[in-house]
Design an enzyme around this catalytic site. Structure first.
Site, PDB file in Angstrom:
ATOM      1  N   ILE A 153      -7.469 -37.615  13.203  1.00  0.00           N
ATOM      2  CA  ILE A 153      -9.755 -37.061  13.963  1.00  0.00           C
ATOM      3  C   ILE A 153      -9.034 -37.857  15.306  1.00  0.00           C
ATOM      4  O   ILE A 153      -8.814 -38.758  15.483  1.00  0.00           O
ATOM      5  CB  ILE A 153     -10.387 -37.859  13.392  1.00  0.00           C
ATOM      6  CG1 ILE A 153     -10.319 -38.011  11.670  1.00  0.00           C
ATOM      7  CG2 ILE A 153     -11.450 -36.940  14.387  1.00  0.00           C
ATOM      8  CD1 ILE A 153     -11.649 -38.629  10.901  1.00  0.00           C
ATOM      9  N   HIS A 154      -8.975 -36.559  16.421  1.00  0.00           N
ATOM     10  CA  HIS A 154      -8.897 -37.084  17.794  1.00  0.00           C
ATOM     11  C   HIS A 154      -9.271 -36.411  18.735  1.00  0.00           C
ATOM     12  O   HIS A 154      -9.735 -37.171  19.849  1.00  0.00           O
ATOM     13  CB  HIS A 154      -7.410 -37.174  18.164  1.00  0.00           C
ATOM     14  CG  HIS A 154      -6.953 -36.219  18.008  1.00  0.00           C
ATOM     15  ND1 HIS A 154      -6.247 -35.002  17.504  1.00  0.00           N
ATOM     16  CD2 HIS A 154      -6.731 -35.577  19.780  1.00  0.00           C
ATOM     17  CE1 HIS A 154      -6.164 -34.151  18.093  1.00  0.00           C
ATOM     18  NE2 HIS A 154      -6.365 -34.153  19.629  1.00  0.00           N
ATOM     19  N   ARG A 155      -9.949 -34.774  18.814  1.00  0.00           N
ATOM     20  CA  ARG A 155     -10.314 -34.470  19.516  1.00  0.00           C
ATOM     21  C   ARG A 155     -12.109 -34.990  20.101  1.00  0.00           C
ATOM     22  O   ARG A 155     -12.885 -36.015  19.520  1.00  0.00           O
ATOM     23  CB  ARG A 155     -10.962 -32.726  18.845  1.00  0.00           C
ATOM     24  CG  ARG A 155     -10.041 -32.025  18.482  1.00  0.00           C
ATOM     25  CD  ARG A 155      -9.813 -30.854  19.110  1.00  0.00           C
ATOM     26  NE  ARG A 155      -8.123 -30.518  18.726  1.00  0.00           N
ATOM     27  CZ  ARG A 155      -8.182 -29.706  20.045  1.00  0.00           C
ATOM     28  NH1 ARG A 155      -8.492 -29.860  21.016  1.00  0.00           N
ATOM     29  NH2 ARG A 155      -6.928 -29.523  19.710  1.00  0.00           N
ATOM     30  N   ARG A 191      -8.217 -42.911  20.245  1.00  0.00           N
ATOM     31  CA  ARG A 191      -8.707 -42.943  20.983  1.00  0.00           C
ATOM     32  C   ARG A 191     -10.047 -42.684  20.341  1.00  0.00           C
ATOM     33  O   ARG A 191     -11.331 -43.139  20.113  1.00  0.00           O
ATOM     34  CB  ARG A 191      -9.480 -41.329  21.098  1.00  0.00           C
ATOM     35  CG  ARG A 191     -10.909 -40.668  22.065  1.00  0.00           C
ATOM     36  CD  ARG A 191     -10.652 -39.779  22.084  1.00  0.00           C
ATOM     37  NE  ARG A 191     -10.142 -39.072  22.845  1.00  0.00           N
ATOM     38  CZ  ARG A 191      -9.601 -37.402  22.753  1.00  0.00           C
ATOM     39  NH1 ARG A 191      -9.431 -37.051  21.512  1.00  0.00           N
ATOM     40  NH2 ARG A 191      -8.695 -37.378  23.889  1.00  0.00           N
TER      41      ARG A 191
END
Ligand code: UDP
Length: 364
Positions: A207-209, A241
């Site tokens: 998960i990173h967006r 992030r």
């Protein structure tokens, strides 16, 4: 025909997926005479395991310039990059600038270059999520609009550009196929076992967006559903992030079912992909890699650019709604395996060759 006068290409990259995409094209460029490639690393991703590891493992040449620009707001980051890239492009006077994907480095590279009347080639052109809230969508649309060579990875990407009138804008649209497919073939039997505990059966997740991580609700929904409702243990590779946001929002990730790991290398990721039960991700690249490996993908976003995988029933776009995510997991675990070789979606594994041939032809 390759010309005897050396042509100079500047490649601008800054984020993990761009290192992976550029690696195969750079490899192809190195095979050719008469071409010099110079790499600018904008610094967008800078951690050892988000940057250097890919240069080493995928044998990408050392960047001549590292701008060290990261961790800023969208506008500040793009602005600083434009300023620094402009100076380098003026000094280097390349014949063409080569850009990948949809990051701020892509857009900054395109804007700085095109205003110096130097042509831009965009690899992964034509992708659209039709969601303008995503910074990536803005970067794609604007980069495409000012590029001279548009290399499309899928039929849908070519259709998008055609529908938007690119045919009349003087740019060349080249359906090249997907460089990530080239890479998947190249590293197929060259995976690396990561130094982590690997359960016999597991789900591989990333998960990173910003769309996921910048919303407390979206992020906690994803984490909670993976933590509490997944049918197998989940290996979650934590993008920096995401790690920051989990800390900031004080989200509790402590649970036997969820294994948080630091980002792994590309070859390690290929190993995990091959052994996973299925994939859960908001990553663009991973959606395709999951397909290349014959694994179903549960996409933690409200839409995808890789619509052909939704159409063929191997990708479930669930958004951030726990009910939908749980439903999709239930469906996926009952499904028969599929054979990616029975589909023709991402070219023939020679996208990098088509890209380099086209660039050489264009410059001569
Ligand atoms: N990837 C990796 N290690 C990890 C997580 C992802 O090498 O720990 C690779 C993954 O296999 C894919 C690429 O990173 O090739 C996808 O990049 P990312 O998800 O950061 O960006 P996106 O594809 O969404 O633009």
């Amino acid at each position: 025909m390759e010309n005897k006068i050396k042509k100079k290409i500047v490649t601008i990259i800054g984020a993990r997926p761009q290192f992976i995409k550029a690696a195969v094209v750079s490899r192809e460029l190195r095979k050719r005479t008469g071409i010099e490639e110079i790499i600018i690393h904008t610094g967008q991703h800078f951690d050892e395991n988000m940057s250097k590891i890919f240069f080493d493992e995928l044998e990408i040449a050392e960047p001549k310039y590292n701008l060290g620009i990261s961790s800023l707001s969208q506008g500040a980051m793009t602005g600083k990059m434009i300023e620094s890239i402009e100076k380098i492009v003026i000094d280097e006077r390349p014949d063409l600038v080569l850009l990948y994907g949809d990051t701020n480095s892509t857009l900054a590279g395109a804007l700085a270059t095109v205003k110096l009347n130097i042509p831009v080639a965009h690899v992964e052109a034509g992708l659209r999520s039709f969601n303008n809230k995503m910074p990536e969508e803005i970067n794609r649309i604007l980069t495409d609009r000012i590029s001279s060579l548009l290399f499309t990875p899928t039929d849908k990407a070519t259709e998008n550009l055609t529908a938007e009138g690119f045919i009349n804008l003087g740019a060349r649209i080249i359906p090249s196929g997907d460089v990530m497919y080239d890479s998947a073939i190249l590293y197929k039997n060259n995976e690396k076992i990561p130094d982590i505990e690997i359960p016999e059966k597991f789900i591989l997740a990333t998960i990173h967006r910003p769309e996921t991580t910048d919303s407390y609700e979206n992020l906690i929904n994803c984490i909670n559903v993976l933590k509490n409702n997944a049918p197998f243990p989940v290996i979650l590779s934590l993008h920096p992030r995401t790690k920051d946001k989990i800390k900031k929002y004080k989200i509790d990730t402590d649970c036997g079912n969820l294994m948080l790991i630091d980002p792994v290398s590309y070859r390690e990721m290929q190993y995990l992909l091959g052994r996973s039960e299925f994939v859960a991700t908001d990553s663009g690249g991973l959606q395709k890699e999951s397909f290349f490996n014959g694994k179903y993908c549960l996409t933690l976003r409200t839409e995808t650019e890789w619509v052909e995988l939704v159409d063929n029933g191997t990708n479930y776009v669930c958004g951030y709604d726990p009910v939908k995510i749980i439903e999709a997991m239930d469906i996926i675990v009952k499904k028969d395996r599929f054979d990616p070789a029975s589909y023709d979606l991402y070219g023939n594994g020679n996208a990098s060759k088509i890209i380099v041939d086209t660039i050489i032809d264009y410059l001569n």
